[in-house]
Design a protein around this motif. Structure first.
Motif, PDB file in Angstrom:
ATOM      1  N   GLU A   1       4.642   5.183   2.178  1.00 27.50           N
ATOM      2  CA  GLU A   1       4.670   6.644   2.813  1.00 27.50           C
ATOM      3  C   GLU A   1       4.840   6.964   4.386  1.00 27.50           C
ATOM      4  OE1 GLU A   1       3.107  11.137   1.832  1.00 27.50           O
ATOM      5  OE2 GLU A   1       2.454   9.340   0.622  1.00 27.50           O
ATOM      6  N   ILE A   2       4.123   6.263   5.162  1.00 31.91           N
ATOM      7  CA  ILE A   2       4.391   6.302   6.578  1.00 31.91           C
ATOM      8  C   ILE A   2       5.535   5.941   7.044  1.00 31.91           C
ATOM      9  CG2 ILE A   2       3.461   5.287   8.524  1.00 31.91           C
ATOM     10  CD1 ILE A   2       0.796   5.339   7.530  1.00 31.91           C
ATOM     11  N   LEU A   3       6.203   4.607   6.406  1.00 32.60           N
ATOM     12  CA  LEU A   3       7.350   4.223   6.888  1.00 32.60           C
ATOM     13  C   LEU A   3       8.732   5.270   6.441  1.00 32.60           C
ATOM     14  CD1 LEU A   3       7.037   0.511   5.703  1.00 32.60           C
ATOM     15  CD2 LEU A   3       7.137   1.398   7.974  1.00 32.60           C
ATOM     16  N   THR A   4       8.374   5.899   5.238  1.00 34.58           N
ATOM     17  CA  THR A   4       9.170   6.953   4.971  1.00 34.58           C
ATOM     18  C   THR A   4       9.319   8.046   6.012  1.00 34.58           C
ATOM     19  OG1 THR A   4       8.971   6.577   2.483  1.00 34.58           O
ATOM     20  CG2 THR A   4      10.034   8.514   3.040  1.00 34.58           C
ATOM     21  N   LEU A   5       8.165   8.658   6.250  1.00 35.84           N
ATOM     22  CA  LEU A   5       7.854   9.421   7.498  1.00 35.84           C
ATOM     23  C   LEU A   5       8.728   9.217   8.717  1.00 35.84           C
ATOM     24  CD1 LEU A   5       4.339  10.736   7.175  1.00 35.84           C
ATOM     25  CD2 LEU A   5       6.091  12.178   6.775  1.00 35.84           C
TER      26      LEU A   5
ATOM     27  N   ASP B   1       0.675  13.192  14.453  1.00 38.32           N
ATOM     28  CA  ASP B   1       1.696  13.709  13.491  1.00 38.32           C
ATOM     29  C   ASP B   1       1.927  12.929  12.102  1.00 38.32           C
ATOM     30  OD1 ASP B   1       2.259  15.783  15.139  1.00 38.32           O
ATOM     31  OD2 ASP B   1       3.909  14.939  16.113  1.00 38.32           O
ATOM     32  N   VAL B   2       1.552  11.656  12.323  1.00 35.88           N
ATOM     33  CA  VAL B   2       1.737  10.817  11.228  1.00 35.88           C
ATOM     34  C   VAL B   2       0.718  11.111  10.294  1.00 35.88           C
ATOM     35  CG1 VAL B   2       1.584   8.280  10.561  1.00 35.88           C
ATOM     36  CG2 VAL B   2       3.092   8.697  12.348  1.00 35.88           C
TER      37      VAL B   2
ATOM     38  N   ALA C   1      -8.716   5.970   9.725  1.00 37.45           N
ATOM     39  CA  ALA C   1      -8.064   5.241   8.692  1.00 37.45           C
ATOM     40  C   ALA C   1      -6.392   5.307   8.627  1.00 37.45           C
ATOM     41  CB  ALA C   1      -8.501   6.248   7.509  1.00 37.45           C
ATOM     42  N   ILE C   2      -5.803   6.250   9.303  1.00 38.70           N
ATOM     43  CA  ILE C   2      -4.387   6.181   9.568  1.00 38.70           C
ATOM     44  C   ILE C   2      -4.213   5.037  10.624  1.00 38.70           C
ATOM     45  CG2 ILE C   2      -2.476   7.324  10.622  1.00 38.70           C
ATOM     46  CD1 ILE C   2      -2.815   8.047   7.719  1.00 38.70           C
ATOM     47  N   SER C   3      -5.006   4.796  11.755  1.00 39.59           N
ATOM     48  CA  SER C   3      -4.630   4.179  12.762  1.00 39.59           C
ATOM     49  C   SER C   3      -4.952   2.647  12.186  1.00 39.59           C
ATOM     50  CB  SER C   3      -5.787   4.054  13.871  1.00 39.59           C
ATOM     51  OG  SER C   3      -5.417   5.449  14.408  1.00 39.59           O
ATOM     52  N   LYS C   4      -5.716   2.272  11.190  1.00 41.98           N
ATOM     53  CA  LYS C   4      -5.854   0.983  10.553  1.00 41.98           C
ATOM     54  C   LYS C   4      -4.543   0.826   9.825  1.00 41.98           C
ATOM     55  CE  LYS C   4     -10.681   1.010  10.092  1.00 41.98           C
ATOM     56  NZ  LYS C   4     -12.063   0.534   9.420  1.00 41.98           N
ATOM     57  N   HIS C   5      -4.238   1.650   9.099  1.00 36.57           N
ATOM     58  CA  HIS C   5      -2.712   1.516   8.484  1.00 36.57           C
ATOM     59  C   HIS C   5      -1.464   1.216   9.398  1.00 36.57           C
ATOM     60  CE1 HIS C   5      -3.952   2.461   4.312  1.00 36.57           C
ATOM     61  NE2 HIS C   5      -4.560   3.537   4.794  1.00 36.57           N
TER      62      HIS C   5
ATOM     63  N   ASP D   1       0.882  -1.339   0.133  1.00 38.63           N
ATOM     64  CA  ASP D   1      -0.089  -0.164   0.092  1.00 38.63           C
ATOM     65  C   ASP D   1       0.826   1.111   0.142  1.00 38.63           C
ATOM     66  OD1 ASP D   1      -3.075   0.946   0.773  1.00 38.63           O
ATOM     67  OD2 ASP D   1      -1.493   2.435   1.656  1.00 38.63           O
ATOM     68  N   PRO D   2       0.634   2.188  -0.899  1.00 38.04           N
ATOM     69  CA  PRO D   2       1.295   3.338  -1.138  1.00 38.04           C
ATOM     70  C   PRO D   2       1.385   4.206   0.215  1.00 38.04           C
ATOM     71  CG  PRO D   2      -0.328   3.463  -2.493  1.00 38.04           C
ATOM     72  CD  PRO D   2      -0.310   2.254  -1.955  1.00 38.04           C
TER      73      PRO D   2
END
Length: 108
Positions: free
Chosen positions: A19-23, A33-34, A44-48, A14-15
């Motif tokens: 991107e979260i890993l890159t951050l 902040d993420v 939705a971010i929490s699910k990722h 998943d892109p």
């Protein structure tokens, strides 16, 4: 039960998660902040983040009232080792192939 490689590659598919890993390469970050750079809900971010945590690519911990995310620097070692197994193949020389084709087409 999915293998660790399956979980890692599924998480990386998943892109948004990439991107979260890159951050998180820069530093630990609070969940809020993420979520900030993305146009999606905190849920939705929490699910990722849960997928990334389940794949053991990140760790989450509570510091006071804030939940923090931290990249696990050793998480992708199994995936990296698996991919390196394919490194014994010679890279394809596309420039050489093109020159060969042009030379042989001109001589035909």
């Amino acid at each position: 039960m999915a293998s660790s490689l399956d979980l890692i590659f599924s998480a990386l598919s998943d892109p948004t998660r990439r991107e979260i890993l890159t951050l998180l390469l820069e530093d630990d970050m609070a969940v809020t902040d993420v979520a900030e750079p993305f146009e999606m809900s905190l849920a939705a971010i929490s699910k990722h983040l849960a997928v990334l945590t389940n794949a053991r690519l990140i760790q989450q911990e509570r510091r006071g009232r804030v939940k923090w995310c931290k990249l696990d620097p050793y998480a992708m070692q199994a995936a990296g080792a698996w991919m390196q197994g394919f490194g014994h193949f010679e890279p394809l020389d596309l420039d050489g192939l093109e020159a060969y084709i042009k030379k042989n087409l001109q001589n035909s």
